[in-house]
Design an enzyme around this catalytic site. Structure first.
Site: not given
Ligand SMILES: [Zn+2]
Ligand SMILES: [Zn+2]
Length: 395
Positions: A101, A106, A298, A372
């Protein structure tokens, strides 16, 4: 409500971190996100949401119908990892060889689960519907397009959509947003110069596609400089040149592979037609043949200005105006663009950089990491945006 909102979300931090690390240790590539989808569906089920699995193969959709009537808003996370060997030394590094990841998806999954946990706990205060879209295959597979084709924006009809990407160029605690164009259309092309091979010592018996390819490369780089309005943005990059086998052989053909990026449809079409014109013109000038292929990728990601202002204002209420940055568009791509083609909404960035902790590496690096703290931070920003859009006045 202010303090209880903050407390509720910061109280989630350990849970968020453990989910993020579980996903981080078990990365899955596009359309193979089986375990991630299972984890997502399990949590959404526990929160009492309506859960639909197997959308666009591995996608999961959660729905919370509020006690009171109101609008329908969707938020989206992408679930796929990258084919890359992780070089981070920490204990929760990828356990799967060659997969990682490295784009923070994630974190996106984790943040959306946090938002689900939050609203499930106060569902009696929700007026309207909230839809969670967990899609596969953002990294080139166009999972978003398939989710849209399979009806994820219907039933109930989504009236606004929001998505975020963790962003290593912005400091933790800050949000970035584009008022309109945010990311580019990402198209590809192949140009083949078809000459006639022969001995390198007798070029007059051959038609040298290497020389022709050299002219194509030079001329292609005049397109952005001389055909595109300087106030618009475009990129043409040739990423692969192949042809030839030995020092004294003129090959039969040379192939060029490249990418083109643009922010508005008119530029996109101009790039396409000029590329072909250059290939045709150069081939003709050397008396040789050419092949040409253009593959649309895209579309450009374009925020609805009203929705991007809503994001900026809702976030600023929590973190202050000074921590919300209006960004210039980037020439990268994002398949969130497909949702924005159908429904007004906005895509924004969550700063995840922390130089003091050494978290400075770019996306798709084998050392990519996030602070985090972005997990509860991201939950709070989405909660504020949904609160604002649905007019819940929780905050
Ligand atoms: Zn990526
Ligand atoms: Zn990404």
């Amino acid at each position: 409500m202010e303090n209880s909102l903050g407390a509720k979300i910061s109280g989630m931090k350990d849970w968020l971190v453990s989910i993020r690390r579980t996903i981080h240790m078990n990365p899955e590539l596009m359309f193979e996100e089986e375990e991630t989808a299972r984890l997502v569906a399990e949590w959404l089920g526990k929160f009492g949401l309506q859960v639909q699995k197997g959308v666009a193969k591995t996608g999961v959709v959660g729905l919370l119908r509020g006690e009171k009537a109101g609008k329908t808003v969707a938020i989206r996370a992408d679930m796929d990892a990258l084919p890359l060997e992780e070089a981070n030394p920490f204990s929760y590094a990828s356990k799967v060889k060659g997969k990682m990841h490295a784009c923070g998806h994630d974190a996106h999954v984790t943040i959306l689960l946090g938002v689900a946990k939050f609203f499930a706990s106060i569902r009696q205060q929700v007026a309207g519907n909230i839809k969670w879209i967990f899609q596969p295959a953002e990294e080139g597979g166009g999972g978003a397009r398939i989710m849209v084709e399979e009806g994820v924006l219907e039933n109930p009809k989504v009236e606004a959509i929001f998505g975020a990407h963790v962003y290593p160029e912005i400091q933790i605690g800050k949000v970035g947003i584009n008022e309109r164009e945010g990311l580019a259309a990402t198209d590809r092309f192949i140009i083949k110069m078809i000459g006639k091979g022969g001995h390198g010592a007798y070029p007059h018996y051959s038609k040298d596609p290497i020389l022709a390819a050299g002219h194509v490369i030079t001329q292609i780089h005049s397109i952005v400089a001389r055909n595109i309005n300087p106030l618009d943005s475009a990129v043409v990059t040739i990423g692969k040149v192949s042809g030839g086998t030995a020092f004294n052989i003129i090959p039969d053909e040379v192939e060029l592979l490249g990418t083109v990026r643009s922010l508005i449809p008119a530029v996109r079409e101009e790039l396409k037609s000029r590329l072909e014109q250059v290939a045709r013109g150069v081939a003709g000038s050397f008396g040789m043949d050419y092949r040409w292929d253009f593959q649309y990728g895209y579309p450009a990601l374009v925020n609805d200005p009203q929705m991007s202002r809503l994001v900026a204002e809702a976030c600023a209420q929590g973190i202050g105006k000074g921590n919300v940055e209006f960004l210039k568009p980037s020439m990268g791509g994002e398949d969130f663009a497909y949702y924005l083609e159908k429904v007004p909404g906005a895509f924004f960035r969550l700063g995840c950089r922390n130089e003091a902790k050494g978290i400075i590496h770019p996306f798709h690096s084998s050392l990519f990491d996030i602070d985090e703290d972005v997990l509860p931070f991201g939950v709070e920003m989405f909660v504020r945006i949904i609160d604002e859009y649905l007019g819940l006045k929780l905050i």
